[in-house]
Design a protein around this motif. Structure first.
Motif, mmCIF file in Angstrom:
data_model
loop_
_atom_site.group_PDB
_atom_site.id
_atom_site.type_symbol
_atom_site.label_atom_id
_atom_site.label_comp_id
_atom_site.label_asym_id
_atom_site.label_seq_id
_atom_site.Cartn_x
_atom_site.Cartn_y
_atom_site.Cartn_z
ATOM 1 N N ASN A 27 31.782 65.674 -51.084
ATOM 2 C CA ASN A 27 31.438 65.738 -52.507
ATOM 3 C C ASN A 27 30.529 66.910 -52.861
ATOM 4 N N SER A 28 30.332 67.843 -51.935
ATOM 5 C CA SER A 28 29.462 68.988 -52.222
ATOM 6 C C SER A 28 30.171 70.059 -53.050
ATOM 7 N N ALA A 29 31.450 69.865 -53.330
ATOM 8 C CA ALA A 29 32.206 70.702 -54.274
ATOM 9 C C ALA A 29 32.548 69.793 -55.448
ATOM 10 N N ILE A 30 31.946 70.045 -56.587
ATOM 11 C CA ILE A 30 32.002 69.096 -57.700
ATOM 12 C C ILE A 30 32.708 69.707 -58.908
ATOM 13 N N ALA A 31 33.792 69.055 -59.345
ATOM 14 C CA ALA A 31 34.484 69.462 -60.572
ATOM 15 C C ALA A 31 33.843 68.735 -61.747
ATOM 16 N N LEU A 32 33.551 69.477 -62.799
ATOM 17 C CA LEU A 32 32.917 68.919 -63.994
ATOM 18 C C LEU A 32 33.826 69.120 -65.200
ATOM 19 N N PRO A 33 33.587 68.393 -66.285
ATOM 20 C CA PRO A 33 34.379 68.582 -67.497
ATOM 21 C C PRO A 33 34.288 70.035 -67.980
ATOM 22 N N GLY A 34 35.311 70.435 -68.689
ATOM 23 C CA GLY A 34 35.328 71.779 -69.252
ATOM 24 C C GLY A 34 35.654 72.852 -68.237
ATOM 25 N N GLY A 35 36.247 72.475 -67.115
ATOM 26 C CA GLY A 35 36.628 73.454 -66.110
ATOM 27 C C GLY A 35 35.458 74.014 -65.320
ATOM 28 N N GLN A 36 34.306 73.375 -65.406
ATOM 29 C CA GLN A 36 33.149 73.854 -64.659
ATOM 30 C C GLN A 36 33.184 73.313 -63.237
ATOM 31 N N PHE A 37 32.511 74.010 -62.327
ATOM 32 C CA PHE A 37 32.549 73.677 -60.917
ATOM 33 C C PHE A 37 31.202 73.995 -60.302
ATOM 34 N N ILE A 38 30.696 73.086 -59.484
ATOM 35 C CA ILE A 38 29.455 73.311 -58.743
ATOM 36 C C ILE A 38 29.788 73.230 -57.258
ATOM 37 N N ASP A 39 29.354 74.234 -56.502
ATOM 38 C CA ASP A 39 29.520 74.227 -55.050
ATOM 39 C C ASP A 39 28.128 74.232 -54.428
ATOM 40 N N LEU A 40 27.721 73.093 -53.872
ATOM 41 C CA LEU A 40 26.400 72.992 -53.259
ATOM 42 C C LEU A 40 26.312 73.800 -51.973
ATOM 43 N N PRO A 44 24.485 81.069 -48.886
ATOM 44 C CA PRO A 44 23.733 80.716 -47.674
ATOM 45 C C PRO A 44 22.440 79.961 -47.990
ATOM 46 N N GLU A 45 21.751 80.352 -49.077
ATOM 47 C CA GLU A 45 20.491 79.686 -49.428
ATOM 48 C C GLU A 45 20.723 78.220 -49.798
ATOM 49 N N SER A 46 21.723 77.970 -50.650
ATOM 50 C CA SER A 46 21.980 76.578 -51.050
ATOM 51 C C SER A 46 22.501 75.759 -49.870
ATOM 52 N N THR A 47 23.253 76.396 -48.977
ATOM 53 C CA THR A 47 23.765 75.702 -47.790
ATOM 54 C C THR A 47 22.618 75.340 -46.854
ATOM 55 N N ASN A 48 21.699 76.282 -46.634
ATOM 56 C CA ASN A 48 20.519 75.982 -45.811
ATOM 57 C C ASN A 48 19.756 74.800 -46.376
ATOM 58 N N ARG A 49 19.573 74.792 -47.693
ATOM 59 C CA ARG A 49 18.843 73.705 -48.352
ATOM 60 C C ARG A 49 19.603 72.385 -48.167
#
Length: 199
Positions: A27-40, A44-49
């Motif tokens: 679930n670290s790749a998240i599809a949101l309404p309106g065609g938006q997308f979040i990749d946690l 490299p910084e967000s992956t380390n976190r």
């Protein structure tokens, strides 16, 4: 379109993610309404976190883009296996091979070492350059545990479009978050109101 990740934009962990880091990983790749997308795992910084917050790597482990690419690749294979399980379809051989390859990356037994003064001793190797292998193996093992354990029967996809997250069903709940449940109920209400009236 990629959205800047903020605390408000990231939904809370899906039901079951606290028990299975594999669900959180998928679930670290998240599809949101309106065609938006979040990749946690987008940088490299967000992956380390992300890895550090889940105890999969020490803070500031220095995971580089090449490692992030390997993690994203494993994530797609894990998602393919979860999708096959939910749909009752055979698993893709490439996805199985990727998870099995990741399972073999970290030794399960302490290795034998020899010190000139102390003589033979055993220790688990985990130098900094093996952080990624440890994380991949842990995520793959947790995926295998989820898919082969009793909770596999409760694995479903969120029932709110366009959400692409997985969860473990609890009772009648079919959504990964309150936000998705509200969106699904609003869509159903709109569909009822929009139906032509029989005349």
């Amino acid at each position: 379109m990629r959205e800047t990740v903020t605390a408000e934009s990231v939904p809370p962990p899906a039901p079951g993610a606290a028990d299975y880091v594999a669900l959180d990983f998928a679930n670290s790749a998240i599809a949101l309404p309106g065609g938006q997308f979040i990749d946690l795992l987008g940088t490299p910084e967000s992956t380390n976190r992300w890895l550090a917050e889940r105890g999969l790597a020490p803070p500031g482990a220095g995971v580089q883009e090449m490692c992030v690419t390997q993690l994203r690749s494993l994530r797609e294979h894990v998602r393919a296996l979860l999708a096959a399980r939910v749909a009752g379809l055979p698993a893709l051989p490439a996805a199985l091979a990727a998870v099995n390859d990741a399972l073999t990356r970290a030794p399960t037994a302490p290795l034998l070492y020899w010190d000139e003064k102390r003589g033979p001793y055993r220790a688990a190797p985990c130098p900094v350059n093996e952080v990624l292998d440890h994380a991949l193996a842990t995520l793959a093992a947790n995926t295998a545990d989820l898919l082969t354990g009793p909770d596999a029967e409760r694995l479903i996809t969120c029932d709110s479009s366009p959400c692409n997250r997985y969860l473990l069903r609890h009772g009648r709940r079919h959504w990964c978050s309150t936000r998705c449940g509200d969106r699904a109920r609003a869509a159903r209400a709109y569909a009822r109101r929009s139906r032509p009236k029989p005349g």
